[in-house]
Design an enzyme around this catalytic site. Structure first.
Site, PDB file in Angstrom:
ATOM      1  CB  SER A 188      -0.954   0.000   1.198  1.00 39.48           C
ATOM      2  OG  SER A 188      -0.244  -0.192   2.399  1.00 39.48           O
ATOM      3  CG  HIS A 216      -4.002  -1.080  -1.764  1.00 40.64           C
ATOM      4  ND1 HIS A 216      -4.596   0.123  -2.074  1.00 40.64           N
ATOM      5  CD2 HIS A 216      -3.634  -0.992  -0.470  1.00 40.64           C
ATOM      6  CE1 HIS A 216      -4.577   0.907  -1.015  1.00 40.64           C
ATOM      7  NE2 HIS A 216      -4.000   0.258  -0.024  1.00 40.64           N
ATOM      8  CE  LYS A 247      -7.317   0.004   1.407  1.00 45.11           C
ATOM      9  NZ  LYS A 247      -6.482  -0.975   2.089  1.00 45.11           N
TER      10      LYS A 247
HETATM   11  C1  LIG Z   1      -6.524  -1.132   3.554  1.00 42.37           C
HETATM   12  C2  LIG Z   1      -5.849  -2.433   3.796  1.00 42.37           C
HETATM   13  C3  LIG Z   1      -6.400  -3.373   4.656  1.00 42.37           C
HETATM   14  C4  LIG Z   1      -7.615  -3.081   5.474  1.00 42.37           C
HETATM   15  O1  LIG Z   1      -8.776  -3.050   4.712  1.00 42.37           O
HETATM   16  P1  LIG Z   1     -10.071  -2.290   5.287  1.00 42.37           P
HETATM   17  O2  LIG Z   1     -11.188  -2.910   4.554  1.00 42.37           O
HETATM   18  O3  LIG Z   1      -9.882  -0.839   5.025  1.00 42.37           O
HETATM   19  O4  LIG Z   1     -10.116  -2.591   6.761  1.00 42.37           O
HETATM   20  C5  LIG Z   1      -5.769  -4.603   4.778  1.00 42.37           C
HETATM   21  N1  LIG Z   1      -4.631  -4.882   4.106  1.00 42.37           N
HETATM   22  C6  LIG Z   1      -4.063  -3.986   3.272  1.00 42.37           C
HETATM   23  C7  LIG Z   1      -2.818  -4.340   2.537  1.00 42.37           C
HETATM   24  C8  LIG Z   1      -4.646  -2.729   3.102  1.00 42.37           C
HETATM   25  O5  LIG Z   1      -4.066  -1.842   2.304  1.00 42.37           O
END
Ligand SMILES: *Cc1c(COP(=O)(O)O)cnc(C)c1O
Length: 405
Positions: A188, A216, A247
């Site tokens: 990320s 992501h 996301k």
């Molecule tokens: C954003 C993210 C999460 C968490 O996801 P949410 O649905 O926002 O809780 C988990 N792992 C990675 C790599 C992320 O970037």
């Protein structure tokens, strides 16, 4: 009447910590979005080009998703009323899980309240204190927390270094515990892609459980956004696939895909599933509609990648360090602009915002000391004119701060 309560000494250490952040220049306040998540929107009363959101495909404002949420609310109300295992499993939750399982070409799927709880709840429940986790050093915080909760022994390999991962697997080969090999599909902070295919080879060779966190990559990589496992043609080789609904999918939630037994086991043992209330029906309905859009509007993903290529090319041509030298090279819509010093990154981000571009400054401890950056994220919905205006502003601030010649 709103009478201010005097500060008590019990939490004085927190105030001291905040003062420290202020001195370092990494203290922040929350920027407040006044309208909806879009390429141009209003934060803190200012119109800005938004390069900070994970809304990769513009689905947060898609009319069909909006309708799905409203219709489900009309039909089923606003809440589920209980945790899944007591009385809070609605037909629509099952429909969503079946839909995701079909989309991902796996036996079964379980949806969690977030990607964070999906990771933490899964890692902590499938392993115990005699087991081992072999984990990329840049894996997400929710994996790290899940590992801690599991009490398994954690071995961290250098970022994307499969030879190092193999050394660690060899070290624990003779130990009786289970081994979990785990990577993010897309990282990320740097936007690079985990070596899922090579890690699958290692998992096969050493009999390790293979797990991928595709937060992501969901909706971004692979056919119609099926994720990194599809991208690497590793179907059937990854035991645990985590994805997010928060996301690219545009709403909220996380999911785990795998065998029927894995999912049944999580029903019985994953603590966020057992002890936290399930999604409102509107969220489940929104996500169902989003997976339909991934199939019916593939042009969104094409536009996302077109925009990504254009934006990266222009940033590099302007002379910015967008990763690849001493930092990983981004291959996805996440493009960092590496600035080095944390204070510089925060100042860059502030100046950009004042000039009408929103891009988050990210410093230690989120990224290593000396690798502070602003992070940009492209979406399918940014127009060429918006991208050009953002690029011009970024170059202007870059010159003003003597980052560009
Ligand atoms: C954003 C993210 C999460 C968490 O996801 P949410 O649905 O926002 O809780 C988990 N792992 C990675 C790599 C992320 O970037």
């Amino acid at each position: 009447m709103n009478r201010k309560i005097a500060a008590r000494p019990q939490l004085a250490h927190l105030s001291a910590h905040l003062d420290e952040l202020k001195q370092k220049g990494t203290y922040f306040h929350l920027r407040i979005l006044e309208d909806q998540q879009e390429p141009v929107c209003t934060y803190d009363g200012k119109r800005v080009i938004n390069l900070a959101s994970n809304n990769y495909l513009g689905l947060t404002a898609h009319p069909k998703l909006r309708e799905a949420a409203i219709e489900a609310t009309r039909k089923y109300g606003v809440g589920s009323g209980a945790v899944r295992t007591i009385a809070g499993t609605m037909r629509i939750h099952m429909e969503l899980e079946e839909k995701i399982a079909r989309f991902k070409n796996v036996e079964a799927c379980v949806v969690f309240q977030s990607g964070f709880t999906a990771n933490a709840g899964t890692v902590s429940s499938i392993l115990g204190k005699d087991d081992f986790i072999i984990s990329d050093e840049l894996n997400h915080a929710s994996i790290i927390d899940g590992a801690r909760l599991s009490r398994a022994k954690v071995k961290v390999f250098r970022h994307r270094d499969t030879a190092h991962a193999e050394d660690l697997l060899q070290e624990v080969q003779k130990e009786p515990g289970h081994k979990l090999l785990i990577t993010d599909g897309v990282f990320s902070m740097d936007g690079d892609i985990g070596p899922v295919d090579k890690l699958c080879d290692l998992a096969d060779k050493y009999g390790a459980i293979m797990m991928v966190d595709d937060a992501h990559a969901s909706g971004v990589l692979g056919r119609n956004g099926r994720g990194s496992v599809d991208h690497f043609h590793c179907d059937g080789r990854v035991d645990v696939q985590v994805g997010t609904l928060s996301k690219a999918i545009g709403a909220l939630g996380g999911y785990v895909c795998g065998s029927r037994d894995l999912i049944d086991y999580l029903y019985h043992r994953a603590r966020p599933f057992l002890f936290s209330t399930s999604h409102p029906p509107s969220v489940a309905a929104t996500c169902i509609a989003a997976f339909d859009i991934l199939e019916s509007e593939p042009e969104r993903i094409e536009r996302l990648w077109e925009n990504t290529r254009y934006f990266k090319r222009q940033l590099a041509a302007a002379g910015f360090n967008i990763g690849g030298v001493n930092t990983p090279a981004s291959e996805t819509p996440i493009t960092p602009i590496i600035l080095g010093d944390g204070r510089v990154a925060m100042e860059f981000s502030r100046k950009l915002f004042d000039a009408g571009v929103m891009a988050t400054g990210i410093a230690f401890p989120t990224v290593p000391e000396g690798k502070a950056r602003i992070r940009t994220i492209m979406t399918s919905e940014h127009t060429r004119a918006q991208m050009d205006q953002a690029l011009e502003t970024i170059a202007h601030i870059g010159k003003q701060m003597a980052i560009l010649a």
